[in-house]
Design an enzyme around this catalytic site. Structure first.
Site, PDB file in Angstrom:
ATOM      1  N   THR A 180      37.743  77.909  25.198  1.00 36.15           N
ATOM      2  CA  THR A 180      37.503  76.766  26.530  1.00 36.15           C
ATOM      3  C   THR A 180      37.730  75.734  25.192  1.00 36.15           C
ATOM      4  OG1 THR A 180      36.131  76.564  28.049  1.00 36.15           O
ATOM      5  CG2 THR A 180      35.172  77.674  26.327  1.00 36.15           C
ATOM      6  N   GLU A 325      34.272  80.618  30.564  1.00 36.10           N
ATOM      7  CA  GLU A 325      33.248  82.013  30.003  1.00 36.10           C
ATOM      8  C   GLU A 325      33.416  83.475  31.365  1.00 36.10           C
ATOM      9  OE1 GLU A 325      34.162  78.849  30.205  1.00 36.10           O
ATOM     10  OE2 GLU A 325      32.223  78.381  28.748  1.00 36.10           O
ATOM     11  N   LYS A 433      24.914  58.724  37.565  1.00 33.52           N
ATOM     12  CA  LYS A 433      23.102  58.572  37.564  1.00 33.52           C
ATOM     13  C   LYS A 433      22.865  57.041  37.527  1.00 33.52           C
ATOM     14  CE  LYS A 433      19.449  60.938  35.333  1.00 33.52           C
ATOM     15  NZ  LYS A 433      18.924  60.924  34.256  1.00 33.52           N
ATOM     16  N   TRP A 438      21.802  60.732  41.791  1.00 36.85           N
ATOM     17  CA  TRP A 438      22.895  60.660  41.714  1.00 36.85           C
ATOM     18  C   TRP A 438      23.841  60.764  42.281  1.00 36.85           C
ATOM     19  CZ3 TRP A 438      22.818  62.402  36.596  1.00 36.85           C
ATOM     20  CH2 TRP A 438      21.330  63.166  35.931  1.00 36.85           C
TER      21      TRP A 438
HETATM   22  P1  ADP Z   1      37.954  73.451  30.642  1.00 36.86           P
HETATM   23  O1  ADP Z   1      38.620  72.699  32.288  1.00 36.86           O
HETATM   24  O2  ADP Z   1      36.251  72.705  29.722  1.00 36.86           O
HETATM   25  O3  ADP Z   1      38.979  73.331  29.632  1.00 36.86           O
HETATM   26  P2  ADP Z   1      37.187  75.393  32.203  1.00 36.86           P
HETATM   27  O4  ADP Z   1      38.666  75.947  32.284  1.00 36.86           O
HETATM   28  O5  ADP Z   1      37.533  76.878  31.919  1.00 36.86           O
HETATM   29  O6  ADP Z   1      37.072  74.290  30.785  1.00 36.86           O
HETATM   30  O7  ADP Z   1      37.314  74.988  33.316  1.00 36.86           O
HETATM   31  C1  ADP Z   1      36.029  75.473  34.204  1.00 36.86           C
HETATM   32  C2  ADP Z   1      34.670  74.361  34.643  1.00 36.86           C
HETATM   33  O8  ADP Z   1      35.845  73.588  35.422  1.00 36.86           O
HETATM   34  C3  ADP Z   1      33.603  74.738  35.604  1.00 36.86           C
HETATM   35  O9  ADP Z   1      32.942  74.893  35.186  1.00 36.86           O
HETATM   36  C4  ADP Z   1      33.631  73.803  36.681  1.00 36.86           C
HETATM   37  O10 ADP Z   1      33.031  72.291  36.378  1.00 36.86           O
HETATM   38  C5  ADP Z   1      35.191  72.996  36.782  1.00 36.86           C
HETATM   39  N1  ADP Z   1      36.065  73.973  38.070  1.00 36.86           N
HETATM   40  C6  ADP Z   1      36.350  75.154  38.303  1.00 36.86           C
HETATM   41  N2  ADP Z   1      36.364  75.660  39.389  1.00 36.86           N
HETATM   42  C7  ADP Z   1      36.553  74.319  40.178  1.00 36.86           C
HETATM   43  C8  ADP Z   1      36.214  74.113  42.116  1.00 36.86           C
HETATM   44  N3  ADP Z   1      36.564  75.008  42.322  1.00 36.86           N
HETATM   45  N4  ADP Z   1      35.983  73.514  42.242  1.00 36.86           N
HETATM   46  C9  ADP Z   1      35.322  72.280  41.283  1.00 36.86           C
HETATM   47  N5  ADP Z   1      35.322  72.363  39.972  1.00 36.86           N
HETATM   48  C10 ADP Z   1      35.912  73.345  39.125  1.00 36.86           C
END
Ligand code: ADP
Length: 537
Positions: A180, A325, A433, A438
């Protein structure tokens, strides 16, 4: 040990009970149809061919491939023989692809014919790879400088059609791997166990989650190189669903055609895919009545999009949350039976949240003062654990930052309402921020995307001399609205929903928002681009 959960058993079940059901696979040469009996036999042949190539238990088997039947066969052959399926994100930079193949120490590498140029450029830098196997529909292998090189189909022909799946394997043994992206530095490896994948497949079959069943015709649009296409290939095979795999370089038009022609019942992908599909549906005349659900995750599903699919096209929408993960399904958004009484707007608000925890997992949301109240207001970081949640990054010092006391620190900030429903406010790294307070970029994006003229919107934190950071919105308008909708229109449109200081300082119109390798908004690129925005303006 024979009661241990293992992946070979998933395909064995499909061979036994769903031998006539089909896998529909699109490759460069067109659409191909295989029964699970055929997929089973081909997978067994592949396992014996891999053995002949010297692949042993625990070895990593790399794939650089689109969603198609051969990739599905490797999904089962590698773990089915005790090796580890390592799916590689083909959209990463060459430098990162080299890093992860070497870090995982892949022994063999399966490559789609059209992705050969990627591997040819880096082959000399991959010392652990002992064989390149090209997946092509052609009789002849394309000319290539890869060495030693094999063609997938002839390898299968020589393989043993009755090769057994391995059964005496520890269910906690690694079955799969996926890297990832990290905010900085190299990608991080996540390892999936047999137990984790099988229990995650159970979770996908539950009535209150995605309810994958024999009667489904699934189409995983999410790539098989990204978090196991959200586990759909494993669950759909085990449960006997018909599977449609949309193959290389698909377009929204192709997806709409497949939905109509193959009568897809459930399909899964990130929001940008569904925004593209909506545009296609608006311009075309497709029969999408077979769809019982669009499963959307990976980034927040905009409320406006959920609403359009459901009210205009009568397509039920399921919003889910997870990460590489977490295998990835962690939470899923459905109304509870008594919530059907809520107003349309309230229901939509609820559905646009990320939902409640899937059975089998545990969560904690921890803010500055310990676990947050379930009041929908207090924010904290989401922590997860359970059988399909990773407990470390593969051979990586960065594990210490994300895995503590048995919990995965997701880096996602959320609130929890009195129903236990989480609402993602932002990633820790994407929160804005301003003056010590936030601001949620996700809320602003949702509000902007509800405007009829907005195609895509991404709000990012931009350094500000007085306020530390201020939100700036990057917006792509739909074609008919270009040059017609102004910054003032959009700010006026969203103003009633927010405190004044939450409103973006500026709206920048763009032709396209840069995307990550899996189609999410690449906020990092926008932030870099706008880094000096307030200094210059
Ligand atoms: P990356 O996008 O870092 O390559 P991942 O596909 O594992 O890796 O992404 C996971 C991340 O995507 C989560 O930690 C979260 O921030 C975001 N995410 C996943 N599903 C959702 C959702 N339904 N709404 C908002 N954010 C989401």
């Amino acid at each position: 040990m024979n009661d241990q959960l293992n992946i070979g058993a998933l395909l064995e079940r499909a061979e036994k009970y769903f031998s006539k059901k089909q896998v529909v696979s699109r490759t460069l040469s067109g659409i191909h149809r295989f029964t699970y009996a055929e997929i089973g036999e081909r997978t067994r042949r592949l396992m014996s061919a891999l053995k002949d190539l010297g692949v042993e238990q625990g070895d990593r088997v790399g794939t650089l491939a689109w969603n198609h039947h051969r990739h599905l066969e490797i999904y089962f052959a590698a773990p089915g023989m005790g090796a580890v399926l390592h799916t590689i994100n083909l959209r990463l930079s060459l430098e990162h692809i080299i890093y992860i193949i070497n870090h995982a120490e892949d022994k063999v590498l399966f490559v789609d014919e059209d992705l050969l140029p990627i591997v040819e450029k880096i082959a000399t830098k991959l010392p652990t790879v002992k064989a390149f196997i090209i997946m092509t529909d052609q009789e002849q292998l394309p000319t290539t400088n890869l060495q030693p090189v094999y063609s997938y189909e002839p390898l299968l022909e020589k393989g043993n059609p009755n090769e057994p799946f391995i059964k005496d394997i520890d269910e906690n043994a690694p079955a799969g791997m996926c890297y990832t992206s990290a905010t900085t530095g190299n990608p991080k490896g996540v390892v999936y166990s047999h137990r984790g994948i099988v229990l995650h497949s159970f979770a996908l079959g539950l009535a209150d989650t995605t309810a994958i069943s024999e009667s489904d015709i699934t189409m995983a649009v999410v790539p098989m190189f990204h978090a196991n296409a959200w586990g759909l290939p494993f669950a759909a095979t085990w449960l006997g669903s018909t599977q449609v795999l949309p193959g290389p370089m698909f377009t929204p038009k192709l997806l709409a055609e497949l939905i109509e022609q193959e009568k897809i019942t459930i399909t899964a992908g990130v929001p940008t895919i569904w925004l593209g599909l909506l545009k296609e549906l608006e311009g075309g005349n497709y029969d999408t009545s077979s769809l019982r659900a669009i499963l959307c995750g990976g980034a927040a599903a905009p409320k406006g999009m959920i609403n359009t699919f459901e009210t205009k096209y009568n397509i039920p929408f399921i919003h889910a949350y997870g990460m590489t993960e977490t295998s990835p399904l962690a939470t899923l958004s459905r109304l509870k039976s008594y919530q059907n009484k809520l107003s349309v707007e309230e229901r939509l608000d609820q559905r646009a949240k990320q939902g409640i925890l899937v059975p089998g997992l545990e969560m904690k949301v921890v803010g500055g003062n310990g676990e947050v109240a379930w009041d929908g207001v207090e924010m904290g970081e989401l922590l997860l654990r359970g059988p399909w949640i990773a407990d470390e990054y593969y051979r990586d010092e960065r594990s210490q930052e994300s895995f503590k006391d048995g919990w995965l620190y997701t880096g996602d900030v959320c609130t929890v309402d009195e129903e236990g429903v989480i609402k993602l406010v932002d990633r820790t790294k994407d929160l804005i921020k301003s003056g010590g307070e936030w601001i949620s970029s996700v809320d602003l994006e949702n509000a902007l995307m509800a405007h009829e003229g907005v195609f895509e919107a991404s709000v990012v934190a931009v350094p500000h001399p007085d306020w530390q950071e201020r939100p700036v919105a990057c917006v792509v308008l739909k074609d008919p609205y270009k040059d017609k909708v102004t910054k003032e229109d959009l700010l006026k449109f969203i103003a009633p929903q927010f405190a004044k200081w939450w409103l973006p300082d500026d709206v920048i119109f763009m032709d396209e928002i840069p995307k990550t390798s899996v189609g999410k908004f690449l906020k990092r690129a926008l932030r870099e681009k706008l880094q000096n925005y307030f200094v210059q303006n």
